[in-house]
Design an enzyme around this catalytic site. Structure first.
Site, PDB file in Angstrom:
ATOM      1  CG  ASP A   1       8.636  23.061   9.491  1.00  0.00           C
ATOM      2  OD1 ASP A   1       7.685  23.009  10.283  1.00  0.00           O
ATOM      3  OD2 ASP A   1       9.063  24.124   9.009  1.00  0.00           O
TER       4      ASP A   1
ATOM      5  CG  ASP B   1     -16.828  31.211  30.605  1.00  0.00           C
ATOM      6  OD1 ASP B   1     -15.893  30.454  30.244  1.00  0.00           O
ATOM      7  OD2 ASP B   1     -17.554  30.962  31.589  1.00  0.00           O
TER       8      ASP B   1
ATOM      9  CB  VAL C   1     -16.762  24.293  27.611  1.00  0.00           C
ATOM     10  CG1 VAL C   1     -17.297  25.576  26.979  1.00  0.00           C
ATOM     11  CG2 VAL C   1     -17.277  23.080  26.849  1.00  0.00           C
ATOM     12  CB  VAL C   2     -15.480  21.475  31.594  1.00  0.00           C
ATOM     13  CG1 VAL C   2     -16.925  21.126  31.279  1.00  0.00           C
ATOM     14  CG2 VAL C   2     -14.862  20.458  32.527  1.00  0.00           C
TER      15      VAL C   2
ATOM     16  CE  LYS D   1     -14.295  19.320  25.533  1.00  0.00           C
ATOM     17  NZ  LYS D   1     -13.908  20.712  25.219  1.00  0.00           N
TER      18      LYS D   1
ATOM     19  CG  HIS E   1      -5.773  18.764  20.846  1.00  0.00           C
ATOM     20  ND1 HIS E   1      -4.916  17.687  20.966  1.00  0.00           N
ATOM     21  CD2 HIS E   1      -5.835  19.325  22.087  1.00  0.00           C
ATOM     22  CE1 HIS E   1      -4.483  17.615  22.207  1.00  0.00           C
ATOM     23  NE2 HIS E   1      -5.023  18.593  22.908  1.00  0.00           N
TER      24      HIS E   1
ATOM     25  CG  ASN F   1      -2.018  24.843  28.659  1.00  0.00           C
ATOM     26  OD1 ASN F   1      -1.861  25.999  28.284  1.00  0.00           O
ATOM     27  ND2 ASN F   1      -2.449  24.529  29.856  1.00  0.00           N
TER      28      ASN F   1
ATOM     29  CG  ASN G   1      -3.579  13.891  24.498  1.00  0.00           C
ATOM     30  OD1 ASN G   1      -2.520  14.070  25.093  1.00  0.00           O
ATOM     31  ND2 ASN G   1      -4.505  14.828  24.411  1.00  0.00           N
TER      32      ASN G   1
ATOM     33  CE1 TYR H   1       8.426  22.060  15.116  1.00  0.00           C
ATOM     34  CE2 TYR H   1       6.737  21.883  13.434  1.00  0.00           C
ATOM     35  CZ  TYR H   1       8.008  22.249  13.814  1.00  0.00           C
ATOM     36  OH  TYR H   1       8.861  22.812  12.893  1.00  0.00           O
TER      37      TYR H   1
END
Length: 725
Positions: free
Chosen positions: A296, A343, A400-401, A407, A450, A453, A500, A660
Site C-alpha cells: 500500500d 445525461d 454510459v452504458v 461509448k 475504472h 461498485n 476483470n 482492494y
C-alpha cells in the site's frame, strides 16, 4: 546536553527536569531499531544524572511517534526465533528502565502515538495529550500483537476489558476517548501542552501526585478475582471468534496472552507476551498483512509522484448519471471537486442525484458530516441535460452504458465540447481503451478510469493506459483519483484490464466445476469459510449481476479466445436465459428478499438446481482442497500472465489490486504473496492435477522457470541480525 542522538536529544528544560525530545530528520518520528537503541543510551545517561528530579518525553513534530518502522518487520520476522526473543528482552529492558527510573515521568502527546509509540508512553507514569492526539496499539491489524509491553501495561492501567478492546480492534483512540478510558491523564491545548506537562511533573515531584502508586499498579498483577477473570476473558474470546474468525489469529492470541499473564507481575507477564509475539511473527498471516501495508505504501508513493507531476483537478464532469454516475459524482464532490453530471434523460439525472443524496444522508445520520456540509456537497453537483459549462472542466469521466459503439459516440461528441487540454476518461469495465480511442482526435488526452461498485466503498480505481495515452494524462487522472480518496493503480490496456481479466477465469473455473457435478452452495461455503473470500462465486455473480457477467464474459472471450472462449453452454448462460439476473431482480443462484434495513437478504432457491441440471450430467462430491484448487488456479494463472505481459507493473501492485478491487483475502496477501507462501513448486504440483481441464488451467512458462531457479515473486527480506539494544 545530557544526550544527543540522530533521532532524539535530552537536555534540562528546567532545573531538575530533563526533556527527552524525539526529533528524527524526516517528517515523522518512528521507533525504528536505531531510535530504540538511542532511547536505551539516553536512559542510561539519565540514570547517571544526580540532580534529576523528573523526566518529560515529547516530540518536535506534529505526531509523537507513528509507530515502529514496518519496513524492518519482515527482516525481523526472518531471524531465528531465539534471536528475536532475545532482542525483545533487550528492547523491553529499555522500557523497563524507563518505567523504573527513580523520578516521576510524563509523556506529552501530540498527534499519533501508535504501536511502539503507545508502548513507550505507557512506560511513563503520566500522559498528557493535546486535542490532536490519537493513541493506540494497531499491531493486530498487521497479524501480530504488542511486543514491547503494550499487552501488559495497558490492562493494568485501564482494566482488562477496555484494554482488550483497544488491542484486538487495533483502532486508535482520540484524545477525549483516551481520557475517558484512562489512557491519558488530561487533555490540554496544543499551545500549552509542554508548559502544562512541566506543571504536572512539578506536582508529582512535590508529592501532590502519587506517581509511585501509579507505577506500582502497572507492575502488579491485574486486580481481578478468578470469577471476574473467567467472565471477562470468556466473553472476550467469544466476541473475537465472531469478529476476527479463524483466519486472523492475532486478536485471539493477544486475549489469551493477557489472560495467561493476568495474575503475574510485570516481568513474568512480559515473558508471556514475548512468547506469543514471537509465535505470531512466524505465521504467513503476519507476513501477508505486513506485506499489504508495505505494498500500500508503494502504491501511495507512486500516486504522490503523479500528484507532484500534475496540476490538481478543480472541476470535473460525469457523463451518464444513474447509480454509477451518481456514485462518482458524490465521491468527487464530497472530496471538494465540483462536478457536472450530464445525461440525456431526466429520470437518470434524478436517480443520480438520489444516489448522492442517499449516501450523504447516511453520513449525516452517523454524525460524520453536518447538514451544512451536506448541503454544500449536494450544491456542488450540477445535474444537466446539456453540455453547458463543460468546456471549463479539467476532466470528464464517461460512465454510459457498457457498449463500445455508444461509448465511442459519446466520447467523440464530448471531445468537441471540451477545451483542448481537458482529459477524457472512460469508466468502462472491459472494453479496450485503445479501441475507444480510435473515435477521438486527441487520444493522448484519453485513458480508462475504472471505478468499482459501489463507488463510495471500493477503494480501487484502475487507471488504464491506452496505446496513445500520454504520461501527463495518466499522472493527472491518478492525481484526481487520489483527490477522490481512492487508491489508483495504473494498468496497461487489454480487454478487462487487470481485475476483470483475472476474475473471469475464476468464474470459468466455477462453471466447469458445476459442469462436473459440483454443488454451488458447497463451493460458496468453501471459498468463503475456508479460502477466505467475502463472497463465494455464485453469490458474487448475483451481486455483480448475471446479465452484466454474461455480457462481460462475451467481451473477454472475444479478447482472449484461446483461453476464455466457452466450449458450449455454461451455467451463466443458463441463468441468463432464465432471467435470473441476481440481486437486481431478486432471483439468481439465490433468491433475495428485503430485510428490515432495506438490504437484500440471501435465501436458498430450490429451483436453482433444476437450472444447473441443464448444463451438467452428473453430481459428484469434491473436497474443500479440490474446490479451492479448481477455483483459484485459473485466476492465479491469469494474474501471472498479466505480470508477464506488463499489464500490471509489479507483484505488489497486482496483489493490492486484488485485495482492494476483488476482496482477495488479506490474510493471504494477494496471489503473489500466496504463491511465495505455499511455494512455487507446490503450486505447480497442485496445478498439474487439473491441467486436463482446459486452457485456463495451463500454467505459464514463467512460473515454471521461477520454480526451477528457486526464486520467489517478492524479494527476500533484508537480512537482519538481532539488533543490539
Amino acid at each position: 546536553m545530557i544526550y544527543q542522538g540522530e533521532n532524539l536529544s535530552v537536555d534540562y528544560i528546567e532545573p531538575g527536569i530533563a526533556h527527552l525530545v524525539f526529533n528524527a530528520k524526516g517528517s515523522v518520528n518512528k521507533l525504528n531499531l536505531a531510535t530504540l537503541q538511542s532511547v536505551g543510551e539516553a536512559i542510561d545517561a539519565l540514570y547517571s544524572q544526580k540532580d534529576l528530579q523528573g523526566l518529560l518525553l515529547s516530540s518536535d513534530k506534529s505526531a509523537f511517534i507513528v509507530g515502529a518502522d514496518i519496513t524492518e518487520f519482515l527482516g525481523l520476522f526472518d531471524i531465528p526465533t531465539e534471536e528475536l526473543s532475545d532482542w525483545l528482552h533487550q528492547a523491553n529492558a529499555i522500557f523497563n528502565r524507563l518505567e523504573d527510573i527513580p523520578v516521576p515521568t510524563l509523556s506529552a502527546i501530540t498527534g499519533f502515538a501508535l504501536g511502539g509509540g503507545c508502548e513507550c508512553v505507557l512506560a511513563t507514569d503520566f500522559r498528557l495529550a493535546d486535542e490532536t492526539a490519537s493513541i493506540g496499539l494497531p499491531e493486530t491489524q498487521l497479524g501480530i500483537m504488542p511486543g514491547w509491553g503494550g499487552s501488559v501495561r495497558l490492562p493494568r492501567l485501564i482494566g482488562a476489558d477496555p484494554a482488550m478492546e483497544v488491542i484486538t480492534t487495533g483502532k486508535p483512540k482520540r484524545a477525549k476517548d483516551a481520557l475517558a478510558l484512562g489512557m491519558v491523564d488530561g487533555v490540554v491545548s496544543r499551545e500549552t501542552l509542554i508548559t502544562d506537562s512541566v506543571t504536572m511533573l512539578k506536582k508529582a515531584i512535590e508529592g501532590q501526585l502519587d506517581w509511585q502508586s501509579r507505577r506500582t499498579q502497572k507492575k502488579a498483577p491485574l486486580k481481578l478475582s478468578p470469577l471476574e477473570a473467567a467472565m471477562s476473558f470468556n466473553v472476550a474470546k467469544g466476541m473475537i471468534m465472531k469478529m476476527a474468525g479463524k483466519h486472523y489469529p492475532a486478536p485471539m492470541t493477544a486475549v489469551k496472552s493477557i489472560e495467561n499473564s493476568a495474575f503475574m507481575d510485570r516481568d513474568a507477564a512480559l515473558e508471556v507476551e514475548n512468547k506469543n509475539f514471537v509465535a505470531l511473527t512466524q505465521t504467513d498471516v503476519a507476513k501477508s498483512l505486513v506485506g499489504i501495508f508495505l505494498n500500500d505504501q508503494l502504491v501511495k508513493s507512486k500516486a504522490k509522484q503523479a500528484i507532484k507531476n500534475s496540476e490538481p483537478v478543480t472541476s470535473a464532469a460525469v457523463l451518464g448519471a444513474g447509480i454509477m454516475g451518481g456514485g462518482i459524482a458524490y465521491q468527487s464532490a464530497s472530496k471538494g471537486v465540483p462536478v457536472l453530471m450530464k445525461d440525456i434523460a431526466q429520470q437518470s439525472l434524478d436517480l443520480g442525484m438520489s444516489e448522492a443524496s442517499k449516501l450523504l444522508n447516511k453520513q449525516l445520520e452517523r454524525g460524520r458530516l453536518s447538514g451544512l456540509k451536506m448541503a454544500k456537497v449536494l450544491s456542488s453537483i450540477t445535474p444537466s441535460l446539456n453540455y453547458a459549462s463543460i468546456e471549463n472542466k479539467d476532466i470528464v469521466v464517461e460512465a454510459v452504458v457498457e457498449n463500445p459503439k455508444v461509448k465511442a459516440a459519446v466520447l467523440a461528441e464530448v471531445e468537441n465540447e471540451v477545451n483542448e487540454h481537458a482529459i477524457l476518461a472512460s469508466n468502462t469495465s472491459t472494453i479496450p481503451i485503445s479501441l475507444l480511442a480510435k473515435s477521438l482526435k486527441r487520444p493522448e488526452n484519453f485513458c480508462g478510469m475504472h471505478f468499482f461498485n459501489p463507488v463510495h466503498r471500493m477503494p480501487l480505481v484502475e487507471v488504464i493506459r491506452g496505446e496513445k495515452t500520454s504520461q501527463q494524462t495518466i499522472d493527472r487522472v491518478v492525481a484526481y483519483a487520489s483527490q477522490m480518496g481512492k487508491t489508483p493503480i495504473v494498468i496497461n490496456d487489454c480487454p478487462g484490464f487487470f481485475v476483470n481479466r483475472v476474475l473471469f477465469p475464476y468464474f470459468a473455473g466455477f462453471s466447469l466445476l458445476l459442469r462436473d457435478g459440483g454443488d454451488y452452495q458447497q463451493i460458496d461455503n468453501v471459498m468463503e469459510k475456508e479460502f477466505g473470500w467475502p463472497m463465494g462465486p455464485a453469490y458474487l455473480l448475483d451481486v455483480v449481476g448475471i446479465d452484466t457477467a454474461h455480457h462481460a464474459q462475451a467481451v473477454m472471450a472475444q479478447g482472449f479466445p484461446e483461453r476464455m472462449a466457452k466450449n458450449g453452454r455454461d451455467v451463466i448462460d443458463a441463468m441468463f436465459e432464465s432471467d435470473r439476473y441476481g440481486q437486481k431482480n431478486g432471483s439468481g443462484f439465490y433468491a433475495y428478499s428485503i430485510d428490515r434495513k432495506g438490504k437484500p437478504k440471501k435465501n436458498i432457491d430450490e429451483s436453482t438446481a433444476g437450472i444447473i441440471a441443464t448444463v451438467t450430467n452428473t453430481t459428484q462430491p469434491y473436497t474443500s482442497e479440490q474446490i479451492s484448487a479448481r477455483m483459484m488456479i485459473p485466476m492465479i494463472n491469469e494474474v501471472i500472465r498479466c505480470l508477464d505481459e506488463g499489464i500490471i507493473a509489479s507483484p505488489a501492485e497486482a496483489d493490492m489490486a486484488l485485495v482492494y478491487g476483488l476482496g482477495f483475502p488479506p490474510f493471504k496477501g494477494g496471489v503473489f504473496r500466496y504463491l511465495d507462501a505455499i511455494g512455487l513448486t507446490t503450486y505447480l504440483d497442485m496445478a498439474k492435477e487439473f491441467e486436463h481441464l482446459g486452457a485456463v488451467y495451463q500454467v505459464p512458462e514463467s512460473i515454471k522457470q521461477k520454480a526451477a531457479d528457486d526464486e520467489c515473486y517478492y524479494p527476500a527480506p533484508q537480512s537482519l541480525s538481532a539488533p543490539s539494544a
